[in-house]
Design an enzyme around this catalytic site. Sequence first.
Site: not given
Length: 245
Positions: A93, A143, A156, A160, A191
């Site tokens: 992704g 997500s 986005y 999702k 992350t």
Amino acid sequence: MTSYDSKTIIISGATGGIGREVTPKFSEYECNLILLHKNRSTQSQQYINKLSNQKAHINELIIDLTNPDEMNIIENLLQKKHLKVDFIINCVGIFLPSLLSNCDISILDKTLSNNLLAPISLIRTVFPYLALRSTSRIINISSVTAKKANIGQGIYAISKSALNTYTKCLAQELYRYKIPVNSISPGFVKTAMSEKHYTTFKNKVPFKRFASPTEVADLVLFLTSSMADYITGENFIIDGGFSNL
């Protein structure tokens, strides 16, 4: 405790923030790990080399899942090694911020290609090699933006949301084989990509922190275990309560 010895497990986005935490959950077993990622870097190669020192048989494939001409790379490996696949875990992704009102079509195309079409293409390619039994699993990493999106996350979120719908529809198709198909929707995950947003957004989460990639990986492990045999067509939100505000 579930044993993953002799399983064949395909993980896309295997060297990304979540994928690189999912993979070690299985590498301690004598299984076949097929790790898919798009670009080889020094960092990713060091990671793969480290995994190679564990019990799992590592098969690394450099592949662009958005390119239909490359899907035969996976088929060739499965045919060559006479493998039946037990788990497909899609961690692939990308996130490209953009406003819906004046979005660049190239961003729309790239986001949908990576976040929706790539997982679909992988599952479609691997399905003829999937072990059609109740111990098999398909898991898509989605997500929480599909439920609660901020400005700039619209494209986005659309990708999702579509992935969640695909997951539910696929689960229905695979009822006859009793194969569980589920998605996981993380909120903010700590992350390298999200680190710059940590200070800004951590206080918007009721738990006042981001999830660690390991926490998401633990949920993946649960869904592949025998404890999740009766769960299918579900989307699991792991966001510290963010989407409930």
